[in-house]
Design an enzyme around this catalytic site. Sequence first.
Site, PDB file in Angstrom:
ATOM      1  CB  SER A 121      18.999 -13.138 -37.273  1.00 55.28           C
ATOM      2  OG  SER A 121      17.673 -13.284 -36.897  1.00 55.28           O
ATOM      3  CG  HIS A 142      22.602 -13.807 -40.300  1.00 58.62           C
ATOM      4  ND1 HIS A 142      22.961 -12.649 -39.666  1.00 58.62           N
ATOM      5  CD2 HIS A 142      21.254 -13.798 -40.363  1.00 58.62           C
ATOM      6  CE1 HIS A 142      21.871 -11.971 -39.344  1.00 58.62           C
ATOM      7  NE2 HIS A 142      20.830 -12.642 -39.766  1.00 58.62           N
ATOM      8  CD  GLU A 154      26.549 -11.058 -39.591  1.00 61.07           C
ATOM      9  OE1 GLU A 154      26.988  -9.995 -39.118  1.00 61.07           O
ATOM     10  OE2 GLU A 154      25.619 -11.695 -39.052  1.00 61.07           O
ATOM     11  CG  ASN A 192      21.156  -8.609 -36.241  1.00 59.68           C
ATOM     12  OD1 ASN A 192      20.968  -7.660 -37.008  1.00 59.68           O
ATOM     13  ND2 ASN A 192      20.546  -9.762 -36.379  1.00 59.68           N
TER      14      ASN A 192
HETATM   15  P1  NAI Z   1       8.922 -17.126 -41.825  1.00 63.41           P
HETATM   16  O1  NAI Z   1       8.011 -17.295 -40.676  1.00 63.41           O
HETATM   17  O2  NAI Z   1       8.571 -16.217 -42.946  1.00 63.41           O
HETATM   18  O3  NAI Z   1       9.176 -18.573 -42.474  1.00 63.41           O
HETATM   19  C1  NAI Z   1       9.459 -19.715 -41.750  1.00 63.41           C
HETATM   20  C2  NAI Z   1       8.948 -20.934 -42.562  1.00 63.41           C
HETATM   21  O4  NAI Z   1       9.443 -22.127 -41.993  1.00 63.41           O
HETATM   22  C3  NAI Z   1       7.430 -21.051 -42.573  1.00 63.41           C
HETATM   23  O5  NAI Z   1       6.981 -21.151 -43.921  1.00 63.41           O
HETATM   24  C4  NAI Z   1       7.155 -22.365 -41.823  1.00 63.41           C
HETATM   25  O6  NAI Z   1       6.064 -23.080 -42.384  1.00 63.41           O
HETATM   26  C5  NAI Z   1       8.443 -23.104 -42.042  1.00 63.41           C
HETATM   27  N1  NAI Z   1       8.740 -24.078 -41.015  1.00 63.41           N
HETATM   28  C6  NAI Z   1       8.593 -23.937 -39.678  1.00 63.41           C
HETATM   29  N2  NAI Z   1       9.030 -25.045 -39.054  1.00 63.41           N
HETATM   30  C7  NAI Z   1       9.477 -25.882 -40.015  1.00 63.41           C
HETATM   31  C8  NAI Z   1      10.060 -27.184 -40.007  1.00 63.41           C
HETATM   32  N3  NAI Z   1      10.271 -27.814 -38.844  1.00 63.41           N
HETATM   33  N4  NAI Z   1      10.432 -27.737 -41.166  1.00 63.41           N
HETATM   34  C9  NAI Z   1      10.231 -27.098 -42.332  1.00 63.41           C
HETATM   35  N5  NAI Z   1       9.665 -25.862 -42.408  1.00 63.41           N
HETATM   36  C10 NAI Z   1       9.295 -25.276 -41.264  1.00 63.41           C
HETATM   37  O7  NAI Z   1      10.359 -16.751 -41.209  1.00 63.41           O
HETATM   38  P2  NAI Z   1      11.553 -15.902 -41.847  1.00 63.41           P
HETATM   39  O8  NAI Z   1      11.357 -14.476 -41.546  1.00 63.41           O
HETATM   40  O9  NAI Z   1      11.762 -16.345 -43.248  1.00 63.41           O
HETATM   41  O10 NAI Z   1      12.769 -16.390 -40.926  1.00 63.41           O
HETATM   42  C11 NAI Z   1      13.311 -17.689 -41.047  1.00 63.41           C
HETATM   43  C12 NAI Z   1      14.657 -17.721 -40.338  1.00 63.41           C
HETATM   44  O11 NAI Z   1      15.524 -16.745 -40.895  1.00 63.41           O
HETATM   45  C13 NAI Z   1      14.623 -17.451 -38.847  1.00 63.41           C
HETATM   46  O12 NAI Z   1      15.611 -18.239 -38.217  1.00 63.41           O
HETATM   47  C14 NAI Z   1      14.999 -15.981 -38.768  1.00 63.41           C
HETATM   48  O13 NAI Z   1      15.565 -15.632 -37.550  1.00 63.41           O
HETATM   49  C15 NAI Z   1      16.024 -15.886 -39.877  1.00 63.41           C
HETATM   50  N6  NAI Z   1      16.210 -14.560 -40.424  1.00 63.41           N
HETATM   51  C16 NAI Z   1      15.148 -13.741 -40.677  1.00 63.41           C
HETATM   52  C17 NAI Z   1      15.347 -12.474 -41.208  1.00 63.41           C
HETATM   53  C18 NAI Z   1      14.183 -11.581 -41.490  1.00 63.41           C
HETATM   54  O14 NAI Z   1      14.415 -10.368 -41.668  1.00 63.41           O
HETATM   55  N7  NAI Z   1      12.965 -12.074 -41.563  1.00 63.41           N
HETATM   56  C19 NAI Z   1      16.702 -11.977 -41.508  1.00 63.41           C
HETATM   57  C20 NAI Z   1      17.743 -12.940 -41.285  1.00 63.41           C
HETATM   58  C21 NAI Z   1      17.494 -14.157 -40.729  1.00 63.41           C
END
Ligand code: NAI
Length: 497
Positions: A121, A142, A154, A192
């Site tokens: 994001s 996104h 997006e 955003n």
């Molecule tokens: P989160 O922290 O809940 O989940 C991330 C997951 O990725 C964790 O389970 C972790 O173990 C895993 N992980 C980390 N490194 C890894 C790797 N090298 N290989 C495989 N798995 C790996 O994060 P969340 O909130 O789900 O965000 C994930 C992405 O989505 C980020 O890029 C964030 O910016 C984007 N995003 C988040 C939003 C939100 O509201 N939380 C909205 C839109 C996009």
Amino acid sequence: MSATEKIIGVVGAGVMGAGIAQVAAAAGHRVLLVDTQPGVAANAKARLAEVLAKLVEKNRLAAAERDALLARIEPGESIAALASASVVIEAIVENLPAKQALFRELEAVVAPGTVLATNTSSLSVSEIAGALARPERFAGMHFFNPAPLMPLVEVVAGGRTSPAVVGTLTELAHAWGKTPVQAKDSPGFIVNRGARPFYGEALRFAEETGVDAVTIDALLRAAGFRMGPLELIDLIGAEINLAATRSVFAATGNDARYRPSRLVEENVAAGRLGRKSGRGFYDYARDAKLAPVVLPREPAPAAIVVHGDLGPAQALVELWRRMGVAVERRESAGGCVEIDRVKVALTDGRTAHERAAADGAVWAVFDLSLDYGACRHLGLAATDDRSARIAAGLLQVTGTQVSRLPDVPGLLVARTLAMLITEAADIVLRGVASVHDVDLAMQKGLNFPGGPLGWADKIGANYAVGLLDRLAVTDAARYGVNDLLRRAAQSGGKFHA
Ligand code: NAI
């Protein structure tokens, strides 16, 4: 291959990855859900099973459909498990080196035709692509949180993304029942970035005036927004809001429009993160039932003189007449209502005091509404108490509650809408997205009651430009008008045909 025969890979089984896996599986795809942390992908699937069980209990999902959906999701712990995917969506930690390393690893595993997408994001899609051997097959996809419920996606093209890949991801989002919009890689993409003024102006207004959060939020809800900006920051989390603002601020070379607010910085520093910590702009143990500060009911004026045209507030004249106010029209310049030697007008960016200084009268100015007939709460500012009471009596005629605000330029709603409009025009002018997609994205990604460029068409680009030009006198870097908006004001042209 039919669309649902595509195998979808999702890497990162956190909040977003699990949600995206659910969306793809619900649309009929086999989904490989991989998280390198042991047990995380399996746990995500188990949690999804619990959520779906509740839907089955409530008869909102057939048990057989639930079983089929879950059977299509295969949890895994190694990137190699993604070898057969035709599209891989990455949702790991928001960290550039981590994402680049992952995509390098993925390129070594997947077929040459596999499309790779990031759910980032705030990072640059082009910068992530810098690590790839074949950046043309890579784009942003996104989603918004919660992915199964939020309709907007997006699709973000990096500098080297092929149009075919944008097309594939757009079609996929459509097939999944989502509303895709297309954006070029740029800080904050559409939503955003386009949303920053919604928070930014309310926070600036709060800093300038000390008006309480309840009144600020109530006035913006009355303007048609589902939630006020300050309660929304409390819901999302102040630290998340601050991170989004900081990332756009940094990525635009510290553009003054996105400067983080001291109020949010203080809340984060003090651990007042919002609902999750019990306190933010509101104290959730105490403030739940606080009401906005409004003026008492005043007598309605029996007769008013309307000078010229009230601009975007002109519809009020007919509403007042229908409520029994005797209206005398004069074709004079200036666009105001005169009652008992008090002049009342829609804010044009000048304060009541400025207008009084210009003509020696006493003045009240009131805030903008996109629909005065439906508006139930308006702000006003005045040079003196009597003018405030008389103006309140007039506005209350249509059943509107009235809050008296400090006499600052552009009040609250007018400057917030004008800033949302110029920001949306900026996104279009920079070629990030089309007029159609910007307005669609703001509605589907943020639940806005309309698109900002549609608002410009409704109230007139010239009104927004006039207001911002007056605000620019106090802060030119922040309130500078976008050229596309200015040209629309000069030509009288509309954004939507
Ligand atoms: P989160 O922290 O809940 O989940 C991330 C997951 O990725 C964790 O389970 C972790 O173990 C895993 N992980 C980390 N490194 C890894 C790797 N090298 N290989 C495989 N798995 C790996 O994060 P969340 O909130 O789900 O965000 C994930 C992405 O989505 C980020 O890029 C964030 O910016 C984007 N995003 C988040 C939003 C939100 O509201 N939380 C909205 C839109 C996009």
